[in-house]
Write a protein that holds these residues in place. Structure first.
Motif, PDB file in Angstrom:
ATOM      1  N   CYS A 172       0.819  -1.215   0.000  1.00  0.00           N
ATOM      2  CA  CYS A 172       0.000   0.000   0.000  1.00  0.00           C
ATOM      3  C   CYS A 172       0.854   1.266   0.000  1.00  0.00           C
ATOM      4  O   CYS A 172       0.475   2.280  -0.605  1.00  0.00           O
ATOM      5  CB  CYS A 172      -0.939  -0.003   1.214  1.00  0.00           C
ATOM      6  SG  CYS A 172      -2.143  -1.348   1.216  1.00  0.00           S
ATOM      7  N   VAL A 173       1.991   1.204   0.676  1.00  0.00           N
ATOM      8  CA  VAL A 173       2.827   2.405   0.806  1.00  0.00           C
ATOM      9  C   VAL A 173       3.759   2.573  -0.391  1.00  0.00           C
ATOM     10  O   VAL A 173       4.185   3.692  -0.700  1.00  0.00           O
ATOM     11  CB  VAL A 173       3.631   2.323   2.127  1.00  0.00           C
ATOM     12  CG1 VAL A 173       4.598   3.490   2.259  1.00  0.00           C
ATOM     13  CG2 VAL A 173       2.683   2.302   3.323  1.00  0.00           C
ATOM     14  N   ARG A 174       4.089   1.502  -1.108  1.00  0.00           N
ATOM     15  CA  ARG A 174       5.055   1.586  -2.200  1.00  0.00           C
ATOM     16  C   ARG A 174       4.647   2.595  -3.280  1.00  0.00           C
ATOM     17  O   ARG A 174       5.500   3.366  -3.739  1.00  0.00           O
ATOM     18  CB  ARG A 174       5.272   0.201  -2.807  1.00  0.00           C
ATOM     19  CG  ARG A 174       6.374   0.157  -3.847  1.00  0.00           C
ATOM     20  CD  ARG A 174       6.548  -1.245  -4.388  1.00  0.00           C
ATOM     21  NE  ARG A 174       6.957  -2.159  -3.339  1.00  0.00           N
ATOM     22  CZ  ARG A 174       8.212  -2.315  -2.948  1.00  0.00           C
ATOM     23  NH1 ARG A 174       9.165  -1.576  -3.507  1.00  0.00           N
ATOM     24  NH2 ARG A 174       8.507  -3.177  -2.013  1.00  0.00           N
ATOM     25  N   PRO A 175       3.371   2.646  -3.750  1.00  0.00           N
ATOM     26  CA  PRO A 175       3.026   3.673  -4.755  1.00  0.00           C
ATOM     27  C   PRO A 175       3.268   5.097  -4.258  1.00  0.00           C
ATOM     28  O   PRO A 175       3.755   5.953  -5.006  1.00  0.00           O
ATOM     29  CB  PRO A 175       1.540   3.403  -5.017  1.00  0.00           C
ATOM     30  CG  PRO A 175       1.344   1.975  -4.665  1.00  0.00           C
ATOM     31  CD  PRO A 175       2.240   1.728  -3.512  1.00  0.00           C
ATOM     32  N   TRP A 176       2.940   5.321  -2.981  1.00  0.00           N
ATOM     33  CA  TRP A 176       3.187   6.664  -2.434  1.00  0.00           C
ATOM     34  C   TRP A 176       4.676   6.973  -2.385  1.00  0.00           C
ATOM     35  O   TRP A 176       5.103   8.099  -2.703  1.00  0.00           O
ATOM     36  CB  TRP A 176       2.577   6.744  -1.036  1.00  0.00           C
ATOM     37  CG  TRP A 176       2.825   8.057  -0.353  1.00  0.00           C
ATOM     38  CD1 TRP A 176       2.198   9.235  -0.584  1.00  0.00           C
ATOM     39  CD2 TRP A 176       3.800   8.303   0.660  1.00  0.00           C
ATOM     40  NE1 TRP A 176       2.700  10.219   0.232  1.00  0.00           N
ATOM     41  CE2 TRP A 176       3.702   9.666   1.015  1.00  0.00           C
ATOM     42  CE3 TRP A 176       4.740   7.519   1.310  1.00  0.00           C
ATOM     43  CZ2 TRP A 176       4.491  10.254   1.978  1.00  0.00           C
ATOM     44  CZ3 TRP A 176       5.537   8.094   2.275  1.00  0.00           C
ATOM     45  CH2 TRP A 176       5.416   9.445   2.599  1.00  0.00           C
ATOM     46  N   VAL A 183       8.875  12.827  -7.559  1.00  0.00           N
ATOM     47  CA  VAL A 183       8.847  14.276  -7.318  1.00  0.00           C
ATOM     48  C   VAL A 183      10.222  14.776  -6.901  1.00  0.00           C
ATOM     49  O   VAL A 183      10.681  15.839  -7.352  1.00  0.00           O
ATOM     50  CB  VAL A 183       7.785  14.597  -6.248  1.00  0.00           C
ATOM     51  CG1 VAL A 183       7.865  16.075  -5.848  1.00  0.00           C
ATOM     52  CG2 VAL A 183       6.395  14.273  -6.776  1.00  0.00           C
ATOM     53  N   HIS A 184      10.895  14.024  -6.061  1.00  0.00           N
ATOM     54  CA  HIS A 184      12.242  14.432  -5.639  1.00  0.00           C
ATOM     55  C   HIS A 184      13.207  14.466  -6.817  1.00  0.00           C
ATOM     56  O   HIS A 184      14.052  15.382  -6.923  1.00  0.00           O
ATOM     57  CB  HIS A 184      12.744  13.476  -4.562  1.00  0.00           C
ATOM     58  CG  HIS A 184      12.098  13.693  -3.229  1.00  0.00           C
ATOM     59  ND1 HIS A 184      12.390  12.922  -2.134  1.00  0.00           N
ATOM     60  CD2 HIS A 184      11.168  14.591  -2.813  1.00  0.00           C
ATOM     61  CE1 HIS A 184      11.673  13.327  -1.097  1.00  0.00           C
ATOM     62  NE2 HIS A 184      10.922  14.339  -1.495  1.00  0.00           N
ATOM     63  N   LEU A 185      13.117  13.485  -7.713  1.00  0.00           N
ATOM     64  CA  LEU A 185      13.987  13.481  -8.880  1.00  0.00           C
ATOM     65  C   LEU A 185      13.696  14.673  -9.791  1.00  0.00           C
ATOM     66  O   LEU A 185      14.632  15.287 -10.349  1.00  0.00           O
ATOM     67  CB  LEU A 185      13.811  12.163  -9.650  1.00  0.00           C
ATOM     68  CG  LEU A 185      14.325  10.902  -8.949  1.00  0.00           C
ATOM     69  CD1 LEU A 185      14.028   9.662  -9.791  1.00  0.00           C
ATOM     70  CD2 LEU A 185      15.827  11.007  -8.690  1.00  0.00           C
ATOM     71  N   LEU A 186      12.415  15.016  -9.945  1.00  0.00           N
ATOM     72  CA  LEU A 186      12.073  16.194 -10.763  1.00  0.00           C
ATOM     73  C   LEU A 186      12.621  17.464 -10.145  1.00  0.00           C
ATOM     74  O   LEU A 186      13.181  18.326 -10.855  1.00  0.00           O
ATOM     75  CB  LEU A 186      10.551  16.275 -10.921  1.00  0.00           C
ATOM     76  CG  LEU A 186       9.888  15.206 -11.798  1.00  0.00           C
ATOM     77  CD1 LEU A 186       8.366  15.369 -11.796  1.00  0.00           C
ATOM     78  CD2 LEU A 186      10.424  15.279 -13.231  1.00  0.00           C
TER      79      LEU A 186
END
Length: 352
Positions: A172-176, A183-186
């Motif tokens: 459940c947490v992996r997609p988040w 977002v961090h890479l962007l």
């Protein structure tokens, strides 16, 4: 006064209470041996119908004598300090109490008899000990089996349920987490692009160039805050200045090339990254060209004794390339063309 009066009385009282701990041990006379110096003789007559050796104890002390197996009227002489009043008989294997008795009269002869009643009692006690030992073994094995059953029925299913719950939570947490990483890479890419486009003035040529045109020659901090124009991890300058500086130092035959911003030596990996692998091979060839052979020849006197005497008085050798250096004036600090800095007083000398 206390030692002369109290200690002998205490020793006599203790001996009277305990009797003889080990009567076969040698008697050692101490400072108060006068109280216990008189040794008494006790004759012990033993009859043992038990098929093993036994021990005889006096007054709760250690074993006073050993009773042989299957003996009849075995007489033994034992030296004691005081006549004992309590007697115990123990078997050796296992160590079990067979019989005990007390005597109020002081007799010079003691009769110890282990009859069939004692053997029957010994048999009963031995059987009880074996049963108790067997019971303890069975109880320990049952406790171990119960622990294994408890682990298989309760602990293991609980562990499997927790593992399954952790996997479900992770799914459940992996997609988040993946979205957050994206977002961090962007943001990191945008920050790098902004830093690359940011204009900075080179501390060497004073040209204003984008951040992506800068590089570093050493990993040491800058000698001055004004030279650290990028405020990054290392002190940097533009690539063209770094390349021209390293090529110039290489053309002058320097062995040790130092960064103009930090004053530290330029590592070979940074040298190859800026000017290329071919220039690094040339630097290695320059370092292999050493004047050690000439220094050894002068040191051995192969070029004449007069020249060697003059070099010993007026010349020194560089610690790195071993070229002969003559100093006619100036301070003690020397700078060789190979890039080595050293003191004249500490440089190698001609010893011939």
């Amino acid at each position: 006064w206390h030692r002369r009066t109290i200690l002998p009385a205490v020793a006599a009282t203790s001996a009277a209470r305990m009797g003889v701990a080990c009567s076969w041990m040698p008697w050692s006379a101490g400072p108060h041996a006068a109280v216990l110096s008189e040794r008494l003789v006790l004759y012990v007559e033993c009859s043992n119908s038990l098929g093993q050796e036994c021990w005889l104890f006096f007054n709760g002390g250690g074993p006073a004598m050993s009773i042989p197996a299957y003996c009849d009227k075995h007489l033994e002489r034992v030296e004691v300090a005081f006549y004992p009043d309590r007697f115990e008989v123990f078997s050796k294997k296992p160590c079990l109490l067979l019989k005990q008795w007390s005597e109020t009269r002081r007799a010079h002869r003691v009769v110890v008899k282990i009859d069939q009643d004692d053997i029957l009692e010994f048999t009963k006690i031995s059987a009880a000990v074996k049963i108790q030992k067997r019971f303890r073994e069975v109880r320990a094995r049952r406790r171990h089996d119960a622990a294994v059953v408890l682990q298989n029925r309760i602990a293991r299913p609980l562990f499997e349920k927790r593992t399954k719950a952790a996997r479900v939570l992770q799914a459940c947490v992996r997609p988040w987490l993946d979205e957050r990483l994206r977002v961090h890479l962007l943001l990191q890419t945008a920050a790098r692009a902004w830093l690359y486009r940011r204009k900075i003035e080179c501390p060497i040529c004073s040209d204003t160039l984008p951040r992506g045109f800068f590089t570093y020659m050493s990993t040491s901090p800058a000698t001055s805050a004004d030279l650290d124009v990028t405020r990054g991890r290392y002190s940097e300058c533009c690539r063209s200045c770094a390349r021209r500086y390293l090529q110039l130092q290489l053309g002058e035959g320097k062995f040790v090339i130092k960064c103009p911003l930090t004053g530290a030596a330029v590592p070979e990996e940074r040298f190859a990254a800026i000017v290329g692998a071919q220039a690094l091979r040339k630097l290695t060839d320059n370092r292999n060209i050493s004047h050690q052979h000439r220094f050894d020849m002068v040191n051995d006197g192969a070029e004449g004794k007069e020249f060697a005497d003059w070099c010993r008085t007026h010349a020194r050798a560089c610690p790195t390339c071993h070229v002969l250096i003559f100093r006619y004036a100036g301070c003690d600090h020397m700078a060789c063309r190979c890039g080595m800095h050293f003191n004249w007083s500490q440089a190698p000398m001609i010893s011939a």
